[in-house]
Enzyme design. Structure first.
Site, mmCIF file in Angstrom:
data_model
loop_
_atom_site.group_PDB
_atom_site.id
_atom_site.type_symbol
_atom_site.label_atom_id
_atom_site.label_comp_id
_atom_site.label_asym_id
_atom_site.label_seq_id
_atom_site.Cartn_x
_atom_site.Cartn_y
_atom_site.Cartn_z
ATOM 1 N N TYR A 435 1.142 -1.624 -0.330
ATOM 2 C CA TYR A 435 -0.201 0.278 0.106
ATOM 3 C C TYR A 435 0.672 1.204 0.243
ATOM 4 O O TYR A 435 1.893 1.224 -0.125
ATOM 5 C CB TYR A 435 -1.154 -0.418 0.837
ATOM 6 C CG TYR A 435 -0.742 0.017 2.347
ATOM 7 C CD1 TYR A 435 0.675 0.247 3.156
ATOM 8 C CD2 TYR A 435 -1.617 -0.131 3.456
ATOM 9 C CE1 TYR A 435 1.123 0.364 4.132
ATOM 10 C CE2 TYR A 435 -1.350 -0.382 4.978
ATOM 11 C CZ TYR A 435 -0.552 -0.199 5.138
ATOM 12 O OH TYR A 435 -0.118 -0.116 6.735
ATOM 13 N N GLU A 436 0.200 2.419 0.030
ATOM 14 C CA GLU A 436 0.992 3.254 -0.046
ATOM 15 C C GLU A 436 1.594 3.562 -1.549
ATOM 16 O O GLU A 436 2.826 4.417 -1.052
ATOM 17 C CB GLU A 436 1.967 3.898 1.627
ATOM 18 C CG GLU A 436 1.750 5.177 1.401
ATOM 19 C CD GLU A 436 0.358 6.136 1.287
ATOM 20 O OE1 GLU A 436 -0.279 6.093 1.848
ATOM 21 O OE2 GLU A 436 0.881 7.261 0.345
#
Lengths: 590, 590
Positions: A435-436
C-alpha cells in the site's frame, strides 16, 4: 507475543551521537524541542507503547474488527487506548499550535510513531491516517476549513481518512469514477464507491473526516481531472449524518485490527479542498510523510520481530555448538551459539538499526524542509527528501518483510504458531510493500521521475554527501577499507545511473525493467553510508559493549549484506529485452 | 482463489522431451509405467485435483480444523474428498502391490503429488503423512507388522503419522523425553507428549497409525538412544482404543485445514519397529522422500500463485505501457505490459518450471535407487539423492515463498485480501522452509554431512554431470554463452567448496556460517543446468510458442536470477568471524 520494549538506547545513540538532534533543533530555532522534551517523549512515549499498546497487539489480531450493518467495532481496548493517547497529548505532538498542537518538529513525531508502530501496527493506523488528513487540510484548506476541522482532528475528537482507491483502480487514479457535482450552496454532492479505506469507519472517534478524490462533471480525463474533497461522516455544523456509509470491511492477511473499509458515497455533501482538478497534487504534498510512515512499518515490525527472536535465541536450548559446549550445565546450548542463527539475528539487527538511521536521517530533512529560514537549505532538503522517500518506503518495507521472516525462522516450528506472535508480525509487515504505492511504483518514482527526471541532479545531491564523507574518513584507522568500498560503490552508482539513462532514451521500458533492482541497489548503498556513520559515532559512546556491537554489526553489514548490490546491479544491467520478448499469450499455460 | 489447472503441457514436456521418462522406465523394467498409464495418471489426476481438491482449498483455509474434547473435525468436504481419492485408487499408486498398491514408480507418485499439493496443500498433508508412515513400516517393519498395517494403510482405511517433535525439542531429537517401557507381552508402554503432529487426529479414516520416537529405559543418551514404535489409535486386533489422545490442535499462520496436533501418549501400547536405539536411522530412510515432498510444496504453492497472477496480470487494466498504448480500445493496458510486472511473473515462472525440473530429475533418481538391478547405478543414484535432497527441500521452499510473495504483489492491494486467495498461498508456503528440518538444518546437512563429509565426492558426482553437459553443448548455436557461464560457475563451485573445507578444518563454525548461502548458491547453479537442458530440449517441441517461451525464460533466468550466485558466494567467503565476534549479551537491547 514478544513484549515490546522501546529501543531507547539505540534511539538516543542516533539522537545524541550520530545525528545531533539538539544542534539540529537549535539551528532550526525549534527551541521547544529541548533535550528535556526529547527525553520526555522518549520515556513517556515508551511507557505508553509498552504498557498500553503492546498488550493489545495480539488480542487485536485475534479479534479483528467487526462489521455489522455499517457499524465497525474495533477490538477490545482499542477505543480506550485511543482515548488515553489523546488524553496524554500524544496525538498533537507535531501538530500546529494554532489548532491545539504542540508544534514539535516532525522528526519527534516520527520517533514516537516508530514506538507506536512497533508495539501495535494496526492501532497505529488510526492516528496515522488522521495525521495524513490533518496535513492535507493544513496545506490546502481555506482558513475556514482549517478552523472547522483541524482543532477537532488535533484534539483526537475526530479522526481522518484518505479515500483514493476504487475497485478498478489503485495505481492508476486517472481512472476513478467517483463524481462530485457542484451544488447551489457551494458544496458538492459526492457519489461513488471507495475501497481499501483504512480507518474508514470505526468506534474510536465521534466523527470521521474523509478526504476523497473525485471528478468534477467537466473535469479533463485522467489524473489532471481529479479534485480533492472533504466529506465528513457527520456534518460539522448540524451534526447530522452525511450520506457516506461503510458497506463492508475487508478480511485480510494481517493488520486485522485496522478497519479496511468499503465506503459508499451517495450524494454525500463535500467541500472542495485546494484547487479544482489539482487534487492529486494536494495528495502528493502529504505523500512524503505518509510514505516515510509506511516505510517505517518495515522497521516497526522488524524491530518487534527482533525483540522476540533475540529472546528466544537466548532461551531455547537445542544442539551443541560445533566448537564445543557453551552451556555444559544445560541439556543443550542456547541456539544463539549457532552461526546460522546469528546470521539471521545479525541480518535483522543490521536492517533494523540501519533502517532506523535512515528514518532519522530523513526525518531531519523533513524538519529542515518545514522549519529552516534559509530557502536554499529548504530546497536542498526537499530535493533529498524527494530522492529518499521512495527508497525509505520500498527498501525499508522489503527488508522489513525479510526481517520478520527471519524472526519466524529463528523460532522454528513455533514461529508458525499464532500464540508466539512471530507470524503476526510477518503478516502485518506484508502489507507495507503493497500500500501507499506499491514498491514497484516507488521504484518507478525514484528512477523515472526523481533520478532521470532531474537528469541525475537528485541523485548527485546524495552521492555528494557520501563522497564528502568518504573523503573525510578515507584514513580511518579501523574502517578505511569499508570507506573505500563505499566510495567505490558511490561512484559505480552514478555510472550505473548514466547507463540506464542512456538506454532509457532509446527505450522507455528500460526504466521499468531496472527500477526495482535500482531502488534496492540504492538502498543498500545508503545503508552502508549510514552504517559507517554509526560505527564511527559509536566510538565515542560511553558503553563499550554497545560500541563494539555497532562496529561488529557494521562489519557484518559490509561483508554479508552489501554484496547484494552486485546482484541488483547485474539485474539492472540485464536490461529490458529479457522481460519484454515473451508475448502475453506465451506466459499462459495451455 | 485461483482455480487450479494442472500444467500438463509443462509436465509432458519434462516427461517426454527433457527426461525421457519412457526410456527411463523401460530401462528399469517398470513396464507398468507405460505411456498410456503415465497419460492416465496425468489426465485423471488432473481432473481429480482440479474438480475435487481445488474447490476445497479456500473453504478449508477459512473453516480450519475444529477441536472438541479430543475429537478433530476437518473442514467440510475433506473427508469425502479423501474417500473419493481412495476409491479412485490414487492412494496406492506407488505402493507395494504385495499390500494392494499399484506398484508404479515413485516418480509417478510425485507427479501426482505435485497436482495434489498445488490444488490443496493442507489436504495433501493427510495422504502425505500416511505415505511416510507406509515407507517406514515397509522398510523396517517385520513381516507381521507389514501384514497388519500396510494393507489397511495402502487401502486408505487407516492413515499414518510421524511423531518426532516434543515441546522442548525439534531439531535436537536427542533430547526427547517420551519413554517406552517393555511389557511382558513383547509390546511397549509409550508415555510422553508430542507436538506439531500433522494429521495426528482427524475424521478421515477409521484408524490412525502413529510412528513414534521414544527412548527405552536403558537407552544411551542422545540420538543414539532413540527407538521407533508403531502406536495405533485403535488396536489392530481388538479394535479397542489405545491410550493416545489429541490434547489440542495448533492455531497456525497457514495450512489451517491440516490438523497439527498435540498427542499425549499415556502408557499407550506400542510395537518396536526396526532395531532398538536405531529409531533415528529408521526415520532417516524415509527422509529423502519426505524432504523431497516438502520441497515440492514450494513448487506447489508457487505454481498455484503463478496461475492466479498470470490471469490477473492479463485481466487487470492499469496505466499505459511507456512505449505506447497496447490496448487502446480499453481504459488502460493490462498490467502484463509493464516491465516490472513481467519481472515478477518471469521470476515466478523461472522458479516454478526450474523447480519442477529439479523435482522430476530427483524423482528419476529415486526410481533408479529403488528399481535398478545394477548395484553401481543404485549407489550412484543414492549418492546424487543424498546430495540433492537438502537442496530440493530448502531451495525449492525458499524460492517458493519468494514466488508466492511476488504473486501477492502482482495483485497489489487485492493480494492482501483473503477472498482472492493469493495471501493464503503465501501463508501456506511459509511452513515449508521450517518443517521437515528447517532450511538451516538442510544447509548443514548439505555442506557438513554430505559435501564436506564425503570429502567433496557427493558434490563431484553432480558437477561431473554438469561438466559433461557443458562439454557436449559448448558450441550450441544460441546458447553457448550460457553454457560457458554455467561451466565457469560449475568450476567455481568446486573451488568455493575447497575454500570452505579448508577453513572448516581450522574452525568448525565455518560450516554453519557458510551453509545457507552455500546451499542457495548450489541451488541456483543446479537450476541453471536444468534451464539449459529445458531450453535445448524445447527446440524439438512441436509448439513453437512454447519453445520460444522456454528459451526466453531460460534467458531471463541467466540474466536476472543466476547473478544471485555472486551475492551468495560473497557471503560464503565472508566467513564466520563477522557472525561470531559479538557476545550474546551484546545482541540484546538494554
Amino acid at each position: 507475543m514478544p513484549e515490546y520494549k522501546a529501543p531507547l538506547r539505540d534511539m538516543r545513540f542516533l539522537i545524541d551521537n550520530v545525528f545531533d538532534f539538539h544542534g539540529h533543533y537549535a539551528a532550526l530555532g525549534a527551541t521547544d524541542a529541548s533535550p528535556d522534551m526529547v527525553n520526555a517523549i522518549l520515556e513517556e512515549g515508551a511507557k505508553f507503547c509498552e504498557n498500553v499498546l503492546s498488550p493489545l497487539n495480539r488480542s487485536g489480531d485475534e479479534e479483528g474488527c467487526h462489521f455489522d450493518n455499517g457499524v465497525v467495532t474495533t477490538p477490545r481496548g482499542f477505543k480506550e487506548a485511543f482515548a488515553q493517547y489523546v488524553e496524554g497529548g500524544w496525538h498533537g505532538v507535531a501538530a500546529d499550535p494554532a489548532y491545539g498542537g504542540q508544534g514539535l518538529p516532525q522528526s519527534l513525531g516520527l520517533v514516537l510513531s516508530e514506538m507506536i508502530g512497533s508495539s501495535n501496527t494496526s492501532w497505529g493506523m488510526y492516528p496515522g491516517l488522521t495525521h495524513g488528513a490533518m496535513s492535507a487540510i493544513h496545506a490546502h484548506g481555506t482558513a475556514e476549513q482549517k478552523d472547522i476541522f483541524l482543532g477537532k482532528l488535533t484534539a483526537g475528537e475526530w479522526t481522518g481518512t484518505m479515500c483514493l482507491t476504487e475497485a478498478h483502480c489503485g495505481t492508476d487514479l486517472g481512472l476513478i469514477k467517483t463524481r462530485a457535482v457542484p451544488q447551489a450552496d457551494g458544496s458538492y454532492a459526492v457519489t461513488g464507491s471507495k475501497i481499501f479505506i483504512s480507518a474508514g469507519e470505526h468506534d474510536m472517534s465521534a466523527n470521521i473526516i474523509h478526504l476523497v478524490l473525485a471528478k468534477l462533471p467537466d473535469a479533463p480525463a485522467g489524473t489532471k481531472g481529479i479534485s480533492l474533497f472533504i466529506v465528513p461522516k457527520f456534518h460539522a455544523d448540524s451534526g447530522e449524518r452525511n450520506a457516506v456509509n461503510c458497506g463492508a470491511i475487508e478480511h485480510k492477511m494481517g493488520i486485522k485490527a485496522s478497519a479496511t473499509c468499503v465506503l459508499n458515497f451517495d450524494g454525500a455533501k463535500g467541500f472542495l479542498i485546494g484547487e479544482a482538478n489539482k487534487g492529486l497534487n494536494c495528495m502528493f504534498t502529504m505523500m512524503n510523510h505518509a510514505r516515510l510512515g509506511t516505510g517505517m512499518q518495515g522497521l516497526c515490525n522488524g524491530e518487534a520481530s527482533f525483540q522476540g527472536a533475540i529472546k528466544y535465541a537466548n532461551d531455547r536450548l537445542q544442539m551443541r555448538s560445533l566448537t564445543g559446549a557453551k552451556a555444559p550445565d544445560k541439556a543443550a546450548d542456547p541456539i544463539i551459539v549457532h552461526p546460522d542463527v546469528r546470521r539471521m539475528l545479525l541480518t535483522m539487527k543490521a536492517f533494523n538499526e540501519g533502517n532506523r538511521a535512515l528514518t532519522y536521517f530523513t526525518a531531519q530533512l523533513l524538519d529542515t524542509a518545514h522549519l529552516s529560514s534559509d530557502a536554499g537549505q529548504r530546497q536542498e532538503a526537499e530535493d533529498l527528501l524527494a530522492f529518499l522517500t521512495p527508497i525509505c518506503k520500498a527498501f525499508m518495507t522489503d527488508t522489513g518483510l525479510e526481517v520478520t521472516n527471519h524472526g519466524m525462522q529463528v523460532f522454528g516450528g513455533h514461529g508458525y504458531i499464532r500464540e508466539w506472535g512471530m507470524e503476526q508480525l510477518a503478516r502485518d509487515a506484508r502489507i507495507a510493500p503493497i500500500y501507499e504505492g506499491t514498491n514497484g511504483i516507488q521504484a518507478l518514482d525514484l528512477l523515472g521521475r526523481k533520478v532521470l527526471g532531474s537528469q541525475g541532479k537528485l541523485l548527485r545531491g546524495f552521492t555528494k554527501i557520501v563522497h564528502k564523507f568518504c573523503a573525510a574518513n578515507a584514513e580511518h584507522a579501523q574502517l578505511k577499507s569499508y570507506v573505500a568500498q563505499l566510495n567505490q560503490l558511490n561512484q559505480q552508482w552514478g555510472e550505473l545511473t548514466s547507463q540506464v539513462g542512456m538506454a532509457a532514451m532509446k527505450n522507455p521500458d528500460e526504466v521499468g525493467a531496472a527500477a526495482v533492482d535500482y531502488l534496492m541497489y540504492s538502498g543498500y548503498i545508503i545503508l552502508a553510508y549510514l552504517w559507517l556513520r554509526m560505527a564511527i559515532a559509536a566510538q565515542g559512546h560511553g558503553d563499550a559493549e554497545f560500541a563494539k556491537a555497532k562496529l561488529a554489526t557494521c562489519e557484518f553489514y559490509f561483508k554479508r549484506l552489501l554484496p547484494r548490490t552486485a546482484t541488483h546491479r547485474a539485474a539492472v544491467e540485464a536490461g529490458s529485452e529479457c522481460l519484454m520478448s515473451l508475448s502475453a499469450a506465451a506466459f499462459m499455460l495451455e
